[in-house]
Design an enzyme around this catalytic site. Structure first.
Site, PDB file in Angstrom:
ATOM      1  CD  GLU A   1      -2.962  -1.176   2.251  1.00  0.00           C
ATOM      2  OE1 GLU A   1      -4.160  -1.267   1.958  1.00  0.00           O
ATOM      3  OE2 GLU A   1      -2.558  -1.104   3.420  1.00  0.00           O
TER       4      GLU A   1
ATOM      5  CG  HIS B   1      -6.827  -2.505   7.409  1.00  0.00           C
ATOM      6  ND1 HIS B   1      -6.557  -3.688   6.763  1.00  0.00           N
ATOM      7  CD2 HIS B   1      -6.419  -1.522   6.560  1.00  0.00           C
ATOM      8  CE1 HIS B   1      -6.007  -3.441   5.580  1.00  0.00           C
ATOM      9  NE2 HIS B   1      -5.900  -2.131   5.437  1.00  0.00           N
TER      10      HIS B   1
ATOM     11  CE1 TYR C   1      -7.753  18.933  22.319  1.00  0.00           C
ATOM     12  CE2 TYR C   1      -9.826  18.574  23.497  1.00  0.00           C
ATOM     13  CZ  TYR C   1      -8.560  19.146  23.425  1.00  0.00           C
ATOM     14  OH  TYR C   1      -8.120  19.948  24.435  1.00  0.00           O
TER      15      TYR C   1
ATOM     16  CG  HIS D   1      -9.029  -0.168   2.586  1.00  0.00           C
ATOM     17  ND1 HIS D   1      -8.336  -0.075   1.403  1.00  0.00           N
ATOM     18  CD2 HIS D   1      -8.105  -0.508   3.518  1.00  0.00           C
ATOM     19  CE1 HIS D   1      -7.064  -0.382   1.609  1.00  0.00           C
ATOM     20  NE2 HIS D   1      -6.903  -0.639   2.886  1.00  0.00           N
TER      21      HIS D   1
HETATM   22 ZN   LIG Z   1      -5.189  -1.040   3.836  1.00  0.00          ZN
END
Ligand SMILES: [Zn+2]
Length: 206
Positions: free
Chosen positions: A73, A94, A119, A159
């Site tokens: 990634e 994740h 915040y 995701h």
């Molecule tokens: Zn990922």
């Protein structure tokens, strides 16, 4: 900060993230900018068991200089650095509650989470939803690129979140704030909620 110190910091923060269940298995990845390129967590590695000596070292051209091969990634990280020159670190997780929110059918794709706390507004701000792409599809990088110049935090549909910061602490604090806010959002679903008002949000953004 020296490269040795940065390597140590990535591993300590990775272990902290993993130990608190903010990403599981071999999911999640971290990168930091160095004087001559980047350090990145390797492909297939668990954030809970990183070895400072085996972190992927990438040169300014993005090629592997030393260490294990970088996360698959890595393109998510590259896009953030390319579009946001002030970026010193990128974290992608994740994390359960953020992923859960990313799967909800009725969310505003231009700003996924409501202004629950000050915040969240200060550390994350507006959070766009990036459409779903299958793992490894480089079209995801281009989709993220479309948001990255205006947003340091994005949520990938079905995701998880990707967050950039000026340094590792800033990126980690922001992604943790995002995850906690996703948790609060799910806890509060169905309840009558008093969100921060538009004027209160504007005051924080100013
Ligand atoms: Zn990922």
């Amino acid at each position: 900060m020296s490269e040795a110190k940065l390597r140590e910091e990535v591993c300590v923060i990775g272990a902290s993230i993993f130990g608190r269940g903010l990403t599981a298995g071999s999911s999640g990845n971290i990168s930091v900018k160095t004087e001559d390129g980047w350090l990145m967590t390797p492909t297939g590695s668990s954030l809970g068991r990183l070895d400072p000596a085996r972190l992927s070292k990438l040169g300014a051209d993005g090629r592997l200089v030393s260490g294990d091969a970088p996360t698959k990634e890595s393109f998510l990280h590259r896009v953030m650095y390319e579009e946001r020159p002030e970026t010193g670190a990128v974290v992608h997780l994740h994390s359960t509650h953020s992923v859960a929110v990313s799967c909800l059918a009725e969310i505003d794709p231009m700003d996924v989470l409501p202004p629950i706390t000050a915040y969240y507004v200060m550390r994350v701000g507006r959070l766009p939803l990036v459409p779903y792409f299958r793992p490894g599809d480089l079209a995801l990088a281009e989709a993220v690129r479309g948001f990255a110049s205006k947003h340091h935090a994005v949520l990938l549909a079905n995701h998880g979140p990707v967050v950039a910061g000026t340094d590792l602490d800033a990126a980690v604090n922001a992604i943790e704030e995002l995850e906690e806010t996703a948790k609060l959002h799910l806890l509060l679903r169905g309840a009558k909620i008093r969100y921060l008002s538009p004027a209160q949000v504007e005051e924080l953004r100013a």
